[in-house]
Design a protein around this motif. Structure first.
Motif, mmCIF file in Angstrom:
data_model
loop_
_atom_site.group_PDB
_atom_site.id
_atom_site.type_symbol
_atom_site.label_atom_id
_atom_site.label_comp_id
_atom_site.label_asym_id
_atom_site.label_seq_id
_atom_site.Cartn_x
_atom_site.Cartn_y
_atom_site.Cartn_z
ATOM 1 N N LEU A 210 -47.335 -41.753 -29.713
ATOM 2 C CA LEU A 210 -46.878 -40.730 -28.777
ATOM 3 C C LEU A 210 -47.840 -39.558 -28.752
ATOM 4 N N PRO A 211 -48.129 -39.027 -27.572
ATOM 5 C CA PRO A 211 -48.928 -37.800 -27.520
ATOM 6 C C PRO A 211 -48.141 -36.630 -28.085
ATOM 7 N N VAL A 212 -48.856 -35.575 -28.420
ATOM 8 C CA VAL A 212 -48.223 -34.422 -29.056
ATOM 9 C C VAL A 212 -47.103 -33.868 -28.177
ATOM 10 N N GLY A 213 -47.316 -33.847 -26.877
ATOM 11 C CA GLY A 213 -46.289 -33.320 -25.983
ATOM 12 C C GLY A 213 -44.990 -34.102 -26.040
ATOM 13 N N SER A 214 -45.097 -35.421 -26.162
ATOM 14 C CA SER A 214 -43.892 -36.252 -26.249
ATOM 15 C C SER A 214 -43.191 -36.042 -27.587
ATOM 16 N N CYS A 215 -43.968 -35.875 -28.654
ATOM 17 C CA CYS A 215 -43.365 -35.567 -29.954
ATOM 18 C C CYS A 215 -42.606 -34.241 -29.878
ATOM 19 N N ALA A 216 -43.225 -33.258 -29.261
ATOM 20 C CA ALA A 216 -42.574 -31.959 -29.104
ATOM 21 C C ALA A 216 -41.258 -32.096 -28.356
ATOM 22 N N HIS A 217 -41.260 -32.893 -27.294
ATOM 23 C CA HIS A 217 -40.036 -33.083 -26.498
ATOM 24 C C HIS A 217 -38.954 -33.774 -27.319
ATOM 25 N N ARG A 218 -39.324 -34.798 -28.068
ATOM 26 C CA ARG A 218 -38.338 -35.519 -28.884
ATOM 27 C C ARG A 218 -37.702 -34.625 -29.934
ATOM 28 N N LEU A 219 -38.444 -33.655 -30.402
ATOM 29 C CA LEU A 219 -37.953 -32.773 -31.456
ATOM 30 C C LEU A 219 -37.338 -31.497 -30.917
ATOM 31 N N GLY A 220 -37.185 -31.400 -29.614
ATOM 32 C CA GLY A 220 -36.443 -30.293 -29.043
ATOM 33 C C GLY A 220 -37.224 -29.007 -28.846
ATOM 34 N N PHE A 221 -38.552 -29.067 -28.855
ATOM 35 C CA PHE A 221 -39.341 -27.869 -28.602
ATOM 36 C C PHE A 221 -39.500 -27.666 -27.088
ATOM 37 N N ARG A 222 -39.560 -26.420 -26.673
ATOM 38 C CA ARG A 222 -39.640 -26.115 -25.249
ATOM 39 C C ARG A 222 -40.930 -26.631 -24.631
ATOM 40 N N ASP A 223 -42.020 -26.560 -25.377
ATOM 41 C CA ASP A 223 -43.312 -27.024 -24.858
ATOM 42 C C ASP A 223 -44.221 -27.371 -26.028
ATOM 43 N N THR A 224 -45.372 -27.941 -25.680
ATOM 44 C CA THR A 224 -46.324 -28.372 -26.700
ATOM 45 C C THR A 224 -46.844 -27.201 -27.521
ATOM 46 N N GLY A 225 -47.042 -26.060 -26.871
ATOM 47 C CA GLY A 225 -47.564 -24.894 -27.577
ATOM 48 C C GLY A 225 -46.648 -24.435 -28.690
ATOM 49 N N ASN A 226 -45.339 -24.401 -28.426
ATOM 50 C CA ASN A 226 -44.381 -23.990 -29.469
ATOM 51 C C ASN A 226 -44.378 -24.978 -30.631
ATOM 52 N N PHE A 227 -44.465 -26.261 -30.300
ATOM 53 C CA PHE A 227 -44.496 -27.280 -31.343
ATOM 54 C C PHE A 227 -45.768 -27.151 -32.177
ATOM 55 N N THR A 228 -46.907 -26.954 -31.520
ATOM 56 C CA THR A 228 -48.172 -26.812 -32.237
ATOM 57 C C THR A 228 -48.149 -25.593 -33.156
ATOM 58 N N THR A 229 -47.596 -24.489 -32.668
ATOM 59 C CA THR A 229 -47.492 -23.283 -33.492
ATOM 60 C C THR A 229 -46.634 -23.545 -34.724
ATOM 61 N N PHE A 230 -45.498 -24.221 -34.511
ATOM 62 C CA PHE A 230 -44.613 -24.568 -35.631
ATOM 63 C C PHE A 230 -45.335 -25.452 -36.636
ATOM 64 N N PHE A 231 -45.996 -26.500 -36.152
ATOM 65 C CA PHE A 231 -46.643 -27.460 -37.044
ATOM 66 C C PHE A 231 -47.775 -26.797 -37.812
ATOM 67 N N ARG A 232 -48.554 -25.963 -37.138
ATOM 68 C CA ARG A 232 -49.668 -25.296 -37.802
ATOM 69 C C ARG A 232 -49.160 -24.324 -38.868
#
Length: 250
Positions: A210-232
């Protein structure tokens, strides 16, 4: 890398090898027990020198559902004391003989019998494992609160990222959940929740394409940027960088 939707229980009777479960490496030797629960990402290494029974079973096959969640947060691998290993082997052999008889003579088959024999094996291998005592000073009430919180996280972590959501659903305030979680798990309620979200993110990144954006969506993040910030913030790496460390050739 595998992510089964069933339980994998292995008892090592001879040899040595290695195993990785949810990104934690383990060395396996005689007396090692491996219990991979559904959803855990894992892989075996150097298994050609390992021997011992390997049991696969579906969720809810055990007669007591509580046995499946027994020590759910404990390590996936542990070592039995030398005196417990022969008893565990006997339990596994009894289960194997009954299973073989059921396959050879279907009229002898009994799911209830196999279920209870498996439960006996699970109890035997867990009884020899090191299970830490509850932290000093924690009462049953706080443990109950923590267990309720942990159960709720497993059900809702893909769309509830705030402790306040769990507090409202469980009927506690945030401070109560934080106090119970810190006492029982050694970390705050928010950190405990974030670690569960992070584990699932790592599982998706390591096991799927899965691309990062799809992972973000599956985990309930509003967008890829929020997920990336969380992961980092949790790992010090962006999701793509972390994936590259797991799969250098990808």
């Amino acid at each position: 890398m595998q992510r089964p939707d069933f339980h994998v229980l292995a008892l090592i009777t001879e040899g040595s090898g290695a195993h990785e479960a949810d990104f934690q490496p383990y060395q396996l030797h005689k007396g090692s027990v491996v219990w991979i629960r559904p959803g855990v990402v894992h892989r075996w290494s150097d298994v050609e020198h390992l021997n011992g029974p390997l049991i696969l079973f579906q969720p809810y096959f055990l007669p007591d559902p509580g046995l499946e969640t027994l020590d759910v947060n404990s390590p996936a691998c542990w070592r039995l004391p030398s005196q417990a290993l022969p008893l565990a082997v006997l339990a596994a052999e009894h289960l194997a003989r009954e299973h073989h008889a059921a396959v050879q003579s279907p009229r002898l088959a009994s799911s209830a019998l196999l279920s209870h024999l498996l439960a006996a094996l699970v109890l035997r291998v867990r009884s020899g494992a090191f299970t830490p005592s509850p932290p000093a000073g924690i009462g049953s009430g706080q443990l109950d609160i923590f267990h309720a919180y942990r159960t709720a996280i497993e059900e809702h972590f893909t769309h509830w990222h705030r402790v306040a959501d769990y507090a409202q659903a469980l009927g506690y305030d945030v401070r109560t959940l934080t106090r119970a979680t810190r006492t029982a798990a050694g970390t705050g309620a928010k950190a405990f929740l974030d670690q569960r979200i992070l584990l699932e993110a790592k599982r998706l990144l390591a096991y799927t394409d899965l691309p990062v954006g799809s992972c973000a969506h599956r985990l309930g993040f509003r967008d890829t940027g929020n997920f990336t910030t969380f992961f980092r913030r949790q790992t010090g790496l962006a999701p793509t960088s972390w994936t590259a460390t797991r799969h250098p050739g990808r």
